[in-house]
Design a protein around this motif. Structure first.
Motif, PDB file in Angstrom:
ATOM      1  N   LYS A 151       1.193  -1.142  -0.091  1.00 31.29           N
ATOM      2  CA  LYS A 151      -0.055  -0.364  -0.338  1.00 31.29           C
ATOM      3  C   LYS A 151       0.855   1.570   0.282  1.00 31.29           C
ATOM      4  O   LYS A 151       0.503   2.254  -0.615  1.00 31.29           O
ATOM      5  N   LYS A 152       2.161   1.359   0.662  1.00 33.74           N
ATOM      6  CA  LYS A 152       3.088   2.457   0.774  1.00 33.74           C
ATOM      7  C   LYS A 152       3.572   2.975  -0.238  1.00 33.74           C
ATOM      8  O   LYS A 152       3.833   3.716  -0.655  1.00 33.74           O
ATOM      9  N   GLN A 153       3.903   1.556  -1.073  1.00 32.65           N
ATOM     10  CA  GLN A 153       4.909   1.171  -2.303  1.00 32.65           C
ATOM     11  C   GLN A 153       3.949   2.310  -3.443  1.00 32.65           C
ATOM     12  O   GLN A 153       4.022   2.863  -4.171  1.00 32.65           O
ATOM     13  N   TYR A 154       2.458   1.618  -3.588  1.00 28.44           N
ATOM     14  CA  TYR A 154       1.386   2.007  -4.353  1.00 28.44           C
ATOM     15  C   TYR A 154       1.117   3.856  -4.120  1.00 28.44           C
ATOM     16  O   TYR A 154       0.945   4.467  -4.971  1.00 28.44           O
ATOM     17  N   LYS A 155       1.623   4.171  -3.125  1.00 28.86           N
ATOM     18  CA  LYS A 155       0.954   5.384  -2.656  1.00 28.86           C
ATOM     19  C   LYS A 155       1.516   6.624  -3.095  1.00 28.86           C
ATOM     20  O   LYS A 155       1.636   7.887  -3.723  1.00 28.86           O
ATOM     21  N   PHE A 156       3.068   6.152  -3.405  1.00 28.18           N
ATOM     22  CA  PHE A 156       4.608   6.249  -3.465  1.00 28.18           C
ATOM     23  C   PHE A 156       4.359   6.631  -4.533  1.00 28.18           C
ATOM     24  O   PHE A 156       4.623   8.047  -5.319  1.00 28.18           O
ATOM     25  N   LEU A 157       4.547   5.475  -4.985  1.00 29.10           N
ATOM     26  CA  LEU A 157       4.658   5.461  -7.139  1.00 29.10           C
ATOM     27  C   LEU A 157       3.306   6.548  -7.727  1.00 29.10           C
ATOM     28  O   LEU A 157       3.722   7.180  -8.286  1.00 29.10           O
ATOM     29  N   LYS A 158       2.442   6.507  -7.199  1.00 23.92           N
ATOM     30  CA  LYS A 158       1.297   7.210  -7.338  1.00 23.92           C
ATOM     31  C   LYS A 158       1.613   8.670  -7.004  1.00 23.92           C
ATOM     32  O   LYS A 158       1.344  10.070  -8.044  1.00 23.92           O
ATOM     33  N   LYS A 159       1.814   9.243  -6.195  1.00 21.66           N
ATOM     34  CA  LYS A 159       2.244  10.357  -5.772  1.00 21.66           C
ATOM     35  C   LYS A 159       3.326  11.187  -6.842  1.00 21.66           C
ATOM     36  O   LYS A 159       3.531  12.239  -7.667  1.00 21.66           O
ATOM     37  N   VAL A 160       4.460  10.485  -7.010  1.00 20.71           N
ATOM     38  CA  VAL A 160       5.721  10.177  -8.368  1.00 20.71           C
ATOM     39  C   VAL A 160       4.912  10.154  -9.690  1.00 20.71           C
ATOM     40  O   VAL A 160       5.347  10.730 -10.230  1.00 20.71           O
ATOM     41  N   SER A 161       4.286   9.594  -9.592  1.00 25.58           N
ATOM     42  CA  SER A 161       3.736   9.683 -11.476  1.00 25.58           C
ATOM     43  C   SER A 161       2.570  10.516 -11.409  1.00 25.58           C
ATOM     44  O   SER A 161       2.179  10.927 -13.374  1.00 25.58           O
ATOM     45  N   LYS A 162       1.639  11.096 -10.840  1.00 26.79           N
ATOM     46  CA  LYS A 162       1.211  12.901 -10.574  1.00 26.79           C
ATOM     47  C   LYS A 162       1.629  14.084 -11.044  1.00 26.79           C
ATOM     48  O   LYS A 162       1.609  14.783 -11.751  1.00 26.79           O
ATOM     49  N   SER A 163       3.238  13.877  -9.664  1.00 21.66           N
ATOM     50  CA  SER A 163       3.627  15.661  -9.839  1.00 21.66           C
ATOM     51  C   SER A 163       5.180  14.396 -10.135  1.00 21.66           C
ATOM     52  O   SER A 163       5.058  13.856  -8.863  1.00 21.66           O
TER      53      SER A 163
END
Length: 114
Positions: A4-16
């Motif tokens: 879950k933490k990896q997914y959130k971090f990758l999602k945050k990086v993919s947005k900006s």
């Protein structure tokens, strides 16, 4: 599959794109894991007139394989939850069908609910 933490971090990086100097220096486990798996990529941004790159800032962004991994995680989540919810609805409907067929069971169910 990402946590879950990896997914959130990758999602945050993919947005900006985000600055990763402190993550690199602190040895953040999530950042290093995603970097090792090539889900994120890093690059340097230098200020004007900085020939030796002394004040360069490290930034990271989601790579193409990182974006694909995000899509696979979302797809896997849907493939789990949709059948699960439909199964629960089917079980409830079958119990209601059994309880409404038998008058005594129906009265017992009403007594439990009230």
């Amino acid at each position: 599959m990402l946590t879950k933490k990896q997914y959130k971090f990758l999602k945050k990086v993919s947005k900006s794109e985000m600055q990763c100097d402190d993550l690199q220096e602190n040895g953040d486990k999530i950042y290093l894991y995603l970097l090792k798996r090539e889900f994120i990529e890093t690059y340097l941004v230098c200020p004007d007139n900085d020939i030796y790159q002394k004040n360069a800032k490290l930034y990271c962004r989601a790579s193409e394989s990182g974006n694909v991994e995000l899509l696979l995680c979302r797809q896997e989540r849907y493939h789990f939850w949709i059948p699960t919810i439909l199964s629960i609805i089917a079980i409830i409907a079958s119990f209601l069908a059994v309880f409404t067929q038998n008058g005594e069971l129906w009265q017992w169910l009403k007594g439990l609910l009230l």
